[in-house]
Scaffold this active site. Structure first.
Site, short mmCIF file in Angstrom:
data_model
loop_
_atom_site.label_atom_id
_atom_site.label_comp_id
_atom_site.label_asym_id
_atom_site.label_seq_id
_atom_site.Cartn_x
_atom_site.Cartn_y
_atom_site.Cartn_z
N PHE A 209 0.81 -1.22 0.00
CA PHE A 209 0.00 0.00 0.00
C PHE A 209 0.84 1.28 0.00
CE2 PHE A 209 -3.36 -2.61 2.30
CZ PHE A 209 -4.32 -2.48 1.33
N SER A 240 -2.11 -6.80 -7.08
CA SER A 240 -2.07 -5.58 -6.25
C SER A 240 -2.63 -5.93 -4.88
CB SER A 240 -2.93 -4.48 -6.87
OG SER A 240 -4.30 -4.74 -6.64
N ASP A 241 -2.46 -5.05 -3.91
CA ASP A 241 -3.21 -5.22 -2.67
C ASP A 241 -4.61 -4.63 -2.92
OD1 ASP A 241 -4.04 -5.84 -0.14
OD2 ASP A 241 -2.34 -4.93 0.89
N TRP A 242 -5.46 -4.82 -1.96
CA TRP A 242 -6.87 -4.42 -2.06
C TRP A 242 -6.98 -2.92 -2.39
CZ3 TRP A 242 -11.22 -7.58 -0.47
CH2 TRP A 242 -12.43 -6.90 -0.41
N ALA A 243 -7.36 -2.63 -3.63
CA ALA A 243 -7.51 -1.24 -4.07
C ALA A 243 -6.23 -0.41 -3.98
CB ALA A 243 -8.64 -0.53 -3.32
#
Ligand code: NOJ
Length: 706
Positions: A209, A240-243
């Site tokens: 993030f 990717s990470d969440w969003a």
């Protein structure tokens, strides 16, 4: 594949429920992966749609955060790291994989390899600690455990190395915060566990993030293309990470969702987790020539390569029939892991192990907290299966004579109404065992703290119990190394458990009653005061290193003249040293290191040497010592850490027994990224230590010469 079908593979959505809309998207080939489907029948139904009703019949990859067990919960990763036990960590991951496959899950978002040197950061719980060598070895072991011999085996799941990269260095320990890791530190410390785990064959990697030095990881082509693909030859895929992709707008790195998609695709990010900027923009970006179709082809190939390697095209389904979830073998392994993950920090007058004939007062909010003892990142572990310390007394340790008072309902509880009852309970017993710590929700993602003392009024409870003059054993269950200096005088013995998981209860009594001997060592430094953070053993020296006994705050005379007190690097109020150093941990036995021998005092590049010492169990109990090898490169083209872990071994010894401990050290082990940013060992003098902690050991030296 059409362009749309390719982009569909790059799209990962979060599962909520099966409905027409979801099935339609799968049929159209708009989804490559789902996360959080955990029901075998639902997985099978969705895979059926993907295989039989989409044009190309490409199976889905089903992801889940299986961090320290799916149902059978093992100690949190930081606890597992305290075992310094590659086999144990590998086996825990294998068991998690077995239970996951039974639910149709074939991909876990673990191991988390973020070097964590800040206990305020809630995610330190998920980490393998502060040291790149330890995190690298254990991370690689986890990868091997999850992925088995072959990704396509019926008990294998794909691993995901996260968070790439630097996330653990969040400024101030506040989650998601920016990091500022300069290139040498990034290369030599933060990337090292990832490199080792890529080498172990990890199938996937997750971007982090944070922005490092202004560049969010999901748009960082240097990390993804240069380091991961070019230098490490990684041929799996990156998610990717969440969003974390669309959040590049909040970072102020992308103007809009279209730019997000363009930045991430061109940086080499293969699959997008939930934010859907790829599916909405990539076709247009290709048309406009902003993302070359060759880039898309590479990204989609990375994903399909792993799906093929996983054998999903042959069989993406969850098995039917009875499984091994919560089997006795799994529970036994979780218990052994909890035993080996506990660290004995203090044991005055050999209070431990306890005599089973003693009457015990069991007190505190963590003595019977079946949910909280499992720790962070538990979605699927059911508390009904947790064996708490209290439950263990009611079942297998039935012969123990005990009295119980919870005293506080939970760790944050500030109500002291039951303190008197607790004190009276303590008075009835021969010894008091107090279970304190943190609820599971106080660590983990988005759960950072700026004060890491024992939370609430737990310290007051401990002090009140100590005032009874009964011997007091403090047993913690926590997600981080807490600042317990002020509590130490109130406990005669301290057994530190990072949240120990499903079988924590019996494991703790195994240790307290001496059925097992503590062997864990700290994978992180325990600071005295939160203001000492960051403090870690493998720091560089300052030009003015602090003295062993620095001047103390109260020694400064009144109206002292302006001076640079003591002229060195320490805190007036908390000194130079931590409370407990990395690698520290006691046993009921004692161990003595002697006769350090180096097979050579000079080695050439490409050569190896042996470093050995004898280790004797000088105590009364059979025990296991974690022998550690440290090195210091005395002069480098850039300043080098005062010590670096380069090896560890677990040695079991009977009372009086002596064994020879031998480590092999090669010139490659001395390599680092120096001034020219080329990884190599530099000629010169090295100190070497073999011992039982980062602050002790027998010392020798050798040189590396052409
Ligand atoms: C966000 C977390 O940072 C990451 O570790 C996790 O795997 C994903 N969410 C998916 O739940």
């Amino acid at each position: 594949m059409t362009l749309a079908e390719k982009i569909g593979q790059m799209n990962q959505l979060n599962f909520d429920q099966i409905n027409k809309d979801l099935e339609e998207k799968i049929k159209k080939g708009e989804i490559g992966s789902l996360l959080n489907v955990t029901n075998a029948e639902e997985v099978n139904q969705l895979q059926q749609v993907a295989l039989q009703q989409s044009r190309l019949g490409i199976p889905l990859i089903i992801g889940r955060d299986v961090i320290h067990g799916l149902h059978t919960i093992f100690p949190i990763p930081l606890g597992q790291a305290a075992s310094f036990d590659d086999e144990l960590v590998k086996n825990a991951a294998h068991i998690a994989a077995v239970e996951s496959r039974e639910k149709g899950i074939n991909w876990t978002f673990a191991p988390m390899l973020d070097i964590s040197r800040d206990a305020r950061w809630g995610r330190i719980a998920e980490s393998l600690g502060e040291d790149p060598y330890l995190a690298g070895r254990l991370g690689a072991a986890m990868v091997r455990g999850f992925q088995g011999n072959k990704l396509s085996d019926a008990t294998s799941i794909a691993a995901c190395l996260k968070h790439f990269a630097g996330y653990g260095a969040a400024e101030g320990g506040r989650d998601y915060n920016s990091t500022n890791i300069p290139i040498h530190l990034l290369r030599n410390v933060y990337l090292e566990p990832f490199r080792k785990s890529v080498e172990a064959g990890a199938a996937t990697v997750m971007t982090s993030f944070n922005d490092n030095d202004g560049i969010p990881a999901s748009g960082n082509g240097f990390l993804l293309k240069q380091v991961l693909r070019k230098e490490w030859n990684f041929d799996g895929f990156v998610v990717s990470d969440w969003a974390s992709m669309s959040e590049m707008i909040s970072h102020g790195f992308a103007a809009d969702r279209k730019e997000v998609a363009s930045l991430s695709a061109n940086a080499g990010l293969d699959m997008e987790m939930v934010s859907q900027t790829y599916i909405q923009n990539l076709e247009q970006l290709v048309k406009e020539g902003k993302v070359p179709v060759q880039v898309i082809d590479e990204l989609v190939k990375n994903i399909l390569r792993i799906k093929i390697r996983m054998g999903l095209f042959e069989n993406p389904f969850a098995p039917t029939g009875p499984g091994k979830t919560y089997s006795q073998a799994h529970l036994n392994a979780a218990r052994e892991a909890a035993v080996k993950s506990a660290v004995l920090l203090k044991n005055n007058n050999q209070l431990l192990p306890l005599d089973v004939r003693k009457k015990i007062a069991v007190i505190g909010p963590m003595a019977d907290a079946p949910h909280d003892q499992m720790g962070t990142w538990v979605f699927d572990g059911q508390k009904e299966y947790t064996v708490t310390p209290l439950k263990a007394l009611q079942t297998e340790y039935k012969h123990i004579n005990y009295v119980y008072e919870q005293a506080l309902a939970f760790s944050r509880d500030k109500n002291k109404a039951n303190f008197e009852k607790a004190v009276n309970t303590a008075k009835q017993a021969d010894v008091v065992v107090v279970f304190l710590g943190e609820e599971s929700i106080l660590s983990g993602e988005a759960h950072s703290l700026s004060n890491i003392n024992l939370i609430g009024v737990q310290s007051d409870l401990l002090a009140a119990l100590k005032a009874t003059n009964k011997p007091v054993v403090l047993v913690t269950m926590a997600g981080r190394p807490l600042t317990i200096e002020r509590d130490l005088p109130n406990a005669d013995a301290v057994l530190y458990n990072f949240h120990p998981g499903t079988m924590g209860g019996p494991a703790i009594w195994d240790l307290l009653f001496g059925k097992a001997n503590p062997s864990g060592k700290l994978p992180v430094t325990f600071v005295r005061e939160v203001g000492q953070i960051p403090m870690y053993y493998n720091h560089n020296n300052t030009g003015r290193p602090g003295p062993k006994n620095p001047m103390k705050l109260d020694d400064i005379p009144l109206e002292a003249k302006q001076s640079s007190l003591g002229n060195s690097s320490f805190y007036l109020d908390s000194g130079r040293d931590p409370l407990f150093p990395f690698g520290y941990g006691l046993s009921y036995s004692s161990f003595e290191y002697k006769d350090l021998k180096l097979s050579a005092t000079k080695i050439k590049p490409g050569e190896k040497m042996k470093v050995s010492a004898t280790l004797t169990n000088t105590g009364k109990y059979e025990g296991t010592e974690i022998a550690q090898l440290y090195v210091r490169d005395m002069v480098g083209s850039i300043a080098r850490p005062v010590k670096e872990l380069k090896g560890y071994q677990k040695i079991s010894l009977k009372p009086g027994e002596t064994k020879l401990v031998t480590f092999e050290l090669s010139s490659d082990d001395l390599a680092f990224y120096g001034l020219d940013l080329v990884k190599k060992a530099e000629n010169g003098m090295f100190n070497v230590w073999v011992g039982g902690s980062s602050d002790s050991g027998l010392k020798g030296s050798f040189s590396l010469e052409q």
